[in-house]
Write a protein that holds these residues in place. Structure first.
Motif, mmCIF file in Angstrom:
data_model
loop_
_atom_site.group_PDB
_atom_site.id
_atom_site.type_symbol
_atom_site.label_atom_id
_atom_site.label_comp_id
_atom_site.label_asym_id
_atom_site.label_seq_id
_atom_site.Cartn_x
_atom_site.Cartn_y
_atom_site.Cartn_z
ATOM 1 N N ASP A 6 43.136 38.055 28.338
ATOM 2 C CA ASP A 6 42.159 36.982 28.422
ATOM 3 C C ASP A 6 42.226 36.462 29.850
ATOM 4 O OD1 ASP A 6 41.681 37.288 25.733
ATOM 5 O OD2 ASP A 6 42.769 35.482 25.126
ATOM 6 N N ASP B 260 38.284 35.888 35.443
ATOM 7 C CA ASP B 260 37.520 36.791 36.312
ATOM 8 C C ASP B 260 37.905 38.240 36.014
ATOM 9 O OD1 ASP B 260 36.240 38.167 38.362
ATOM 10 O OD2 ASP B 260 36.912 36.801 39.937
ATOM 11 N N ARG C 195 26.023 38.049 33.147
ATOM 12 C CA ARG C 195 26.972 38.387 32.084
ATOM 13 C C ARG C 195 27.798 39.630 32.414
ATOM 14 N NH1 ARG C 195 26.141 36.533 26.874
ATOM 15 N NH2 ARG C 195 28.323 37.099 26.788
ATOM 16 N N ARG C 196 27.614 40.216 33.583
ATOM 17 C CA ARG C 196 28.261 41.485 33.899
ATOM 18 C C ARG C 196 29.728 41.358 34.265
ATOM 19 N NH1 ARG C 196 23.272 45.003 36.378
ATOM 20 N NH2 ARG C 196 21.992 44.663 34.535
ATOM 21 N N ASN C 197 30.218 40.150 34.384
ATOM 22 C CA ASN C 197 31.657 39.969 34.593
ATOM 23 C C ASN C 197 32.294 39.351 33.355
ATOM 24 O OD1 ASN C 197 34.109 40.130 35.970
ATOM 25 N ND2 ASN C 197 33.861 38.129 36.909
ATOM 26 N N ASP C 198 31.706 39.576 32.194
ATOM 27 C CA ASP C 198 32.308 39.089 30.948
ATOM 28 C C ASP C 198 33.473 39.972 30.508
ATOM 29 O OD1 ASP C 198 30.439 37.074 30.900
ATOM 30 O OD2 ASP C 198 29.461 37.726 29.051
ATOM 31 N N ALA C 199 33.485 41.219 30.971
ATOM 32 C CA ALA C 199 34.549 42.158 30.586
ATOM 33 C C ALA C 199 34.668 43.246 31.631
ATOM 34 C CB ALA C 199 34.250 42.769 29.222
ATOM 35 N N GLN D 178 38.930 40.415 29.310
ATOM 36 C CA GLN D 178 37.789 39.702 28.733
ATOM 37 C C GLN D 178 37.790 38.253 29.193
ATOM 38 O OE1 GLN D 178 38.255 40.191 24.511
ATOM 39 N NE2 GLN D 178 40.045 38.859 24.395
ATOM 40 N N LYS D 179 36.602 37.793 29.560
ATOM 41 C CA LYS D 179 36.454 36.420 30.033
ATOM 42 C C LYS D 179 36.591 35.465 28.847
ATOM 43 C CE LYS D 179 33.612 35.247 33.321
ATOM 44 N NZ LYS D 179 32.426 34.916 34.118
#
Length: 145
Positions: free
Chosen positions: A10, A13, A52-56, A72-73
């Motif tokens: 978790d 970034d 949303r492309r840096n959510d995972a 995962q963000k």
């Protein structure tokens, strides 16, 4: 039957933390899905908006031997010591001064990448070979063993 293992972090970034761990472990980002020349093209096709492309993110062992790491963000920050941590085996087969010298060299490399040094534990035979504790850029503890 043996199972594949994924280790999940978790974090705030995912892209930055996955890049850090890729450097630490010699891992890489997985290839984009078949038929796509880049992750951006794949995410466009999936309808994932840019925000949303840096959510995972994930990194994989290029040899396929080690576990996949998934990032995962999450909205909350880290609040306590890890109950599980990674031991990065930086000096296998070494002991004494040679072991601690190899660990110090690797600690220097990782600090330059963004790790923070926490503590050095000297060898204490017969069971303690010596190790160095660090944290990654989001304050997750790990050991150089």
């Amino acid at each position: 039957m043996a199972r594949n293992v994924q280790i999940t972090f978790d974090c705030a970034d995912p892209a930055a933390l996955s890049a850090f761990w890729a450097e630490v472990l010699g891992y890489r980002l997985p290839d984009p899905p078949g038929g796509f020349e880049s992750w951006d093209r794949a995410l466009d096709a999936m309808g994932v908006p840019p925000e949303r492309r840096n959510d995972a993110s994930a990194v994989v062992d290029p040899e396929g031997a080690g576990p996949r790491l998934f990032f995962q963000k999450v909205p909350e920050g880290k609040s306590a010591k890890n109950r599980v941590h990674l031991d990065v085996r930086a000096a296998p087969g070494l002991d004494g001064v040679a072991r601690m010298s190899a660990l110090e060299a690797e600690a220097g490399r990782l600090v330059a990448l963004g790790a923070t040094r926490v503590a050095r534990h000297e060898p204490a035979p017969p069971l303690g070979a010596g190790h160095i504790v660090l944290t990654d850029p989001e304050d997750n503890e790990f050991c150089l063993d």
